[in-house]
Design a protein around this motif. Structure first.
Motif, PDB file in Angstrom:
ATOM      1  N   VAL A 132       5.870   1.981   2.077  1.00 17.19           N
ATOM      2  CA  VAL A 132       6.499   1.468   3.297  1.00 17.19           C
ATOM      3  C   VAL A 132       5.872   0.139   3.692  1.00 17.19           C
ATOM      4  CG1 VAL A 132       6.760   1.884   5.778  1.00 17.19           C
ATOM      5  CG2 VAL A 132       7.243   3.724   4.134  1.00 17.19           C
ATOM      6  N   ALA A 133       4.542   0.068   3.637  1.00 18.48           N
ATOM      7  CA  ALA A 133       3.862  -1.179   3.991  1.00 18.48           C
ATOM      8  C   ALA A 133       4.236  -2.299   3.027  1.00 18.48           C
ATOM      9  CB  ALA A 133       2.349  -0.959   3.990  1.00 18.48           C
ATOM     10  N   ALA A 134       4.322  -1.971   1.733  1.00 15.04           N
ATOM     11  CA  ALA A 134       4.670  -2.986   0.731  1.00 15.04           C
ATOM     12  C   ALA A 134       6.090  -3.489   0.931  1.00 15.04           C
ATOM     13  CB  ALA A 134       4.500  -2.409  -0.680  1.00 15.04           C
ATOM     14  N   ALA A 135       7.031  -2.573   1.175  1.00 19.02           N
ATOM     15  CA  ALA A 135       8.432  -2.980   1.367  1.00 19.02           C
ATOM     16  C   ALA A 135       8.573  -3.855   2.614  1.00 19.02           C
ATOM     17  CB  ALA A 135       9.319  -1.746   1.463  1.00 19.02           C
ATOM     18  N   ARG A 136       7.871  -3.488   3.677  1.00 19.07           N
ATOM     19  CA  ARG A 136       7.927  -4.309   4.892  1.00 19.07           C
ATOM     20  C   ARG A 136       7.352  -5.696   4.636  1.00 19.07           C
ATOM     21  NH1 ARG A 136       5.840   0.365   9.150  1.00 19.07           N
ATOM     22  NH2 ARG A 136       7.853   1.419   9.394  1.00 19.07           N
ATOM     23  N   LEU A 137       6.236  -5.741   3.918  1.00 23.23           N
ATOM     24  CA  LEU A 137       5.612  -7.029   3.602  1.00 23.23           C
ATOM     25  C   LEU A 137       6.549  -7.889   2.759  1.00 23.23           C
ATOM     26  CD1 LEU A 137       3.214  -8.990   3.471  1.00 23.23           C
ATOM     27  CD2 LEU A 137       2.360  -7.659   1.520  1.00 23.23           C
ATOM     28  N   ASN A 138       7.176  -7.286   1.756  1.00 26.13           N
ATOM     29  CA  ASN A 138       8.080  -8.048   0.895  1.00 26.13           C
ATOM     30  C   ASN A 138       9.294  -8.558   1.667  1.00 26.13           C
ATOM     31  OD1 ASN A 138       6.686  -8.011  -1.617  1.00 26.13           O
ATOM     32  ND2 ASN A 138       7.271  -5.870  -1.900  1.00 26.13           N
TER      33      ASN A 138
END
Length: 231
Positions: free
Chosen positions: A78-84
């Motif tokens: 979730v954190a990675a997708a938000r960052l991307n």
């Protein structure tokens, strides 16, 4: 839509931030991306991405103007997708939790699913760790069957489910399950890829279960497309 046999699956999207413990876009991601593009999404299309991982497919849909809700059980994902999404300037709503719980009461034009589907000697799904992205239970169908059962409730009339998984899980079983829920379903794309490290590590068990032949080294992938009748 006619079924297409693809001898080699193209590379998945690149340039995303994928930290350790988050599923890195692979051949199944690339095949599902092809299927998504064929649907002709655009502004106003409501899309749900189940098991978003790094957000590769959610961001592809958002780049074409779709309103996207992405979900994953992994907080790191979730954190990675938000960052991307932030890095690329693409609006994607990314939620943590079980797809059935976070989608309750909502319907979508397109639902994307790249569930964990690798058959495993362990019947129980892992509760933490990167294995949650691929461990599918003894038949590889623990999450697949949940998506099949829920798909009709997730789709608007005329809505489409696009799901990718290995032929080791029984692609015909997926089609039959979806049809029993009232959806029209078929296999629309196929791909063949070399085995990855997870399958290689459990070769003996897979052979014992009769899931693969002796010396087999290539895995078949399928896209199952299911549509809810009406518009």
């Amino acid at each position: 839509m006619a079924s297409a046999l693809i001898a080699a699956v193209p590379a998945p999207p690149t340039g995303l931030c994928v930290p350790p413990g988050v599923y890195r876009p692979q051949a199944d991601t690339g095949l599902l991306a092809q299927a998504l593009v064929h649907e002709g999404i655009g502004p106003g299309t409501d899309v749900m991405d189940i098991g978003t991982g790094s957000g590769a497919l959610a961001l592809l849909a958002a780049s074409r103007g779709a309103r996207v809700t992405a979900v994953d059980v992994s907080r790191r994902a979730v954190a990675a997708a938000r960052l991307n999404g932030t890095r690329l300037g693409l609006p994607v709503r990314v939620l943590h939790g079980d797809f059935a719980a976070v989608s309750r009461g909502r319907r979508f034009d397109i639902v994307l699913a790249n569930p964990p589907y690798v058959p495993s000697p362990r019947a129980r799904l892992p509760e933490r760790g990167p294995g949650r992205a691929w461990e599918g239970g003894e038949a590889g169908r623990e999450v697949i069957d949940r998506i099949c059962a829920r798909a009709s409730a997730l789709l608007r009339p005329g809505g489409v489910l696009l799901m990718v998984h290995s032929v080791l899980c029984g692609s015909r079983t997926t089609v039959d399950h979806l049809r029993r829920t009232g959806l029209s379903a078929e296999i629309t794309m196929r791909g063949v890829v070399p085995w990855g490290p997870v399958l290689r590590s459990r070769r003996a068990w897979l052979e014992e279960q009769g899931l693969v032949g002796v010396g087999e080294e290539r895995e078949g992938l399928v896209i199952v497309r299911a549509e809810r009748p009406g518009r």
